[in-house]
Design a protein around this motif. Sequence first.
Motif, PDB file in Angstrom:
ATOM      1  N   ALA A 195       0.831  -1.211   0.000  1.00  8.53           N
ATOM      2  CA  ALA A 195       0.000   0.000   0.000  1.00  8.53           C
ATOM      3  C   ALA A 195       0.862   1.256   0.000  1.00  8.53           C
ATOM      4  CB  ALA A 195      -0.928  -0.009   1.207  1.00  8.53           C
ATOM      5  N   ALA A 196       1.959   1.237   0.759  1.00  6.48           N
ATOM      6  CA  ALA A 196       2.843   2.407   0.799  1.00  6.48           C
ATOM      7  C   ALA A 196       3.488   2.639  -0.562  1.00  6.48           C
ATOM      8  CB  ALA A 196       3.919   2.214   1.868  1.00  6.48           C
ATOM      9  N   GLY A 197       3.787   1.544  -1.284  1.00  4.91           N
ATOM     10  CA  GLY A 197       4.354   1.695  -2.621  1.00  4.91           C
ATOM     11  C   GLY A 197       3.395   2.400  -3.566  1.00  4.91           C
ATOM     12  N   VAL A 198       2.128   1.973  -3.546  1.00  3.86           N
ATOM     13  CA  VAL A 198       1.125   2.640  -4.384  1.00  3.86           C
ATOM     14  C   VAL A 198       0.952   4.091  -3.951  1.00  3.86           C
ATOM     15  CG1 VAL A 198      -1.269   2.570  -5.172  1.00  3.86           C
ATOM     16  CG2 VAL A 198      -0.035   0.441  -4.773  1.00  3.86           C
ATOM     17  N   LEU A 199       1.028   4.314  -2.628  1.00  3.13           N
ATOM     18  CA  LEU A 199       0.888   5.674  -2.108  1.00  3.13           C
ATOM     19  C   LEU A 199       2.038   6.569  -2.580  1.00  3.13           C
ATOM     20  CD1 LEU A 199      -0.617   7.644  -0.206  1.00  3.13           C
ATOM     21  CD2 LEU A 199       0.861   6.832   1.633  1.00  3.13           C
ATOM     22  N   VAL A 200       3.269   6.072  -2.499  1.00  4.06           N
ATOM     23  CA  VAL A 200       4.431   6.838  -2.948  1.00  4.06           C
ATOM     24  C   VAL A 200       4.330   7.120  -4.444  1.00  4.06           C
ATOM     25  CG1 VAL A 200       6.930   6.728  -3.298  1.00  4.06           C
ATOM     26  CG2 VAL A 200       5.959   6.052  -1.112  1.00  4.06           C
ATOM     27  N   LEU A 201       3.877   6.124  -5.195  1.00  2.11           N
ATOM     28  CA  LEU A 201       3.696   6.306  -6.637  1.00  2.11           C
ATOM     29  C   LEU A 201       2.719   7.448  -6.911  1.00  2.11           C
ATOM     30  CD1 LEU A 201       3.904   5.411  -9.623  1.00  2.11           C
ATOM     31  CD2 LEU A 201       2.056   3.792  -9.139  1.00  2.11           C
ATOM     32  N   GLN A 202       1.580   7.435  -6.214  1.00  2.12           N
ATOM     33  CA  GLN A 202       0.580   8.477  -6.438  1.00  2.12           C
ATOM     34  C   GLN A 202       1.067   9.843  -5.970  1.00  2.12           C
ATOM     35  OE1 GLN A 202      -2.147   7.722  -8.230  1.00  2.12           O
ATOM     36  NE2 GLN A 202      -1.077   5.765  -8.331  1.00  2.12           N
TER      37      GLN A 202
END
Length: 641
Positions: free
Chosen positions: A366-373
């Motif tokens: 989830a943090a990876g998707v968050l950083v991407l966004q």
Amino acid sequence: MQLALASAAQEKRGRFRLPPAVPPFSTRTYRIFTLIWMTALLLAIVGPAMGIYYRYAAADNNSQLVLGSRAGFGVAPGDATKIRFAVGPEARRSGIRPGDDIIAIYGLPLPAVMPVSEQALADNAEDPAYIAMGNLLYGTDSSSEVPLTVRGTDGRTREVVVVTGEQHIDSAARSVGLGPKLLSFIDILHVLFYPFLLWAAWILHRRNARDAVSSILSLAVLLTISAEQPSSFFLAAIGVPRVVNVGLFDLGNICLLAGILLFPHGRLSVRLAVLLAFLPVLLFLHGQLYQSVFIGFMIIAVLLLLRCLRQTPSSDLRQQIRWALLGFSGYALLRGVSILADSMKWWTETFATQMLVEVVAGLSFAAGVLVLQLGLLIALLRYRLYDAEVVISRSANFALITVLIGGIFAAANEGVKVFVQGLYGPDAGNSPGIFAAAVATVAVTPLYDKIQTWSAKKFQRNLFLLRDDLPECVRDLRETATTNELIEEVLLRIERGVRAVRSAAIVNGKVVSTRGVSAEEVEEWRQSREGQSLEEDSAESKDRLFPVRLPLVPSSDDVAPIGYILVGPRPDGTIASKDEQNALNEISESIARGIRNVIKREARERLVMDRIEANARRIEALEALLAGRSSPTLKQAPGPA
């Protein structure tokens, strides 16, 4: 005004040409994509919410978190006969020990190595040993006694009896401070990030709904949310086949990789097109091979973006790529951590360690998707989301007017109520509220224009200066500047106002000024539009060079324009917003009058200069004539006596 030169239709046909960039969505494609996107958005909202509901409403099924825990031990999918650790005190009392090998169930011998992946279970569906193991690991019966034959690490065999049920993992969770309800949430902690991810997906798409790159990235986020837990639990509950769920997840990853490869402006090359064509191979891969290929694609995408960053000179575009690269590389790193944690959890030796690794896997994903966004949004909001200023301005208008109406209404209502009650007592009726509403309406109306002007200056300063200052500037310059100087200043201010990368002016059928583009390129563009009138479509998003054309009509009485202002796209390839186009249309008449007046003034000045020069030549001729006639007279004059 017809642009009559060679037609682009005369180009050679029959040979496929890769477009220089992914074009914006056509109207038909946009409608189809919007339908798909809205469906994905609905599923991304309903799926997680209903998945959590179904999970909490259904009977406890926490044993799905640790394979084998419903029987009191933990095993790995690679070999279900190898006990990694005991789960709960009851299992330890029954004789389960870490490192034991299960060699028989109900006296039925088991293979030495017994994988229980989906493929292995399907291939051995008729095998009695697999049927017995499947019932032990995945069955739904509670409090059933199952006799096992195990071989310890010392080589000795012994008989143990385990009782199936949720009590093992629940007691193990309590021993580490987790209640059963909290435990059922442990593998879906990433839903805490979903509100922000949904907002980010909305912004990415609505920023410029016809932009393929940002819309594809937005769809990738929605598909990922729709296919992950807890949405997948909801899909299974309503009977959606698992292959569809897996397909949604794969499509989300394909869209994500495609968006990263095409970022920021969707430019295409043969190598990139080949790479994009290979992305659907993910639909046919599974397990570790799938993860390896996905990570490989991700590394290639990040390296290509890094090369693009190095080749881009210092500019807003470079900053944009830098922020996006931070998001992409952060996602790749955290996604790798998530995949690694998912693999490592089968090698843990205690229940508490596996729960910790499970949390790390979910949160890092989830943090990876968050950083991407975050990286994308900073890049887009700071360097590409030009229309955000309009949204902010309108939001500020609405908020201020709402506050003013509410404040004036409340103050007027209270004041009138006190006044009326002083005259008529408490039986004043609804008159104070009606009067207060009227006062609020009357008071806010004159303030509306001031609020609108303030918000435009504050949040749309470039557009405000374009609309208010450019006409004044044209009026000041039309008495002193040349046509080229005036048009150059107009193009400069228009570029600043709408953030265009190029512009040009055509007056009386001639290209008189260009910025960010050569006159030859403008002429080629005119050739490609043979037979098309610029008045037919003043805004054409498909036109990559000049998507906005501004007719220069000096007055409402003039039918034919004296020329056109050609406006290029923004740095991200999008065209000027509706507000910006409306502002350009508002000032076009002032610009046209200014140019016409300067042309007339220059014509008068040339006429005056021509007459002055003609008179000067006549004077010179007369002087020469007079000088010629007087010379003989002077020569014949008698000398002194």
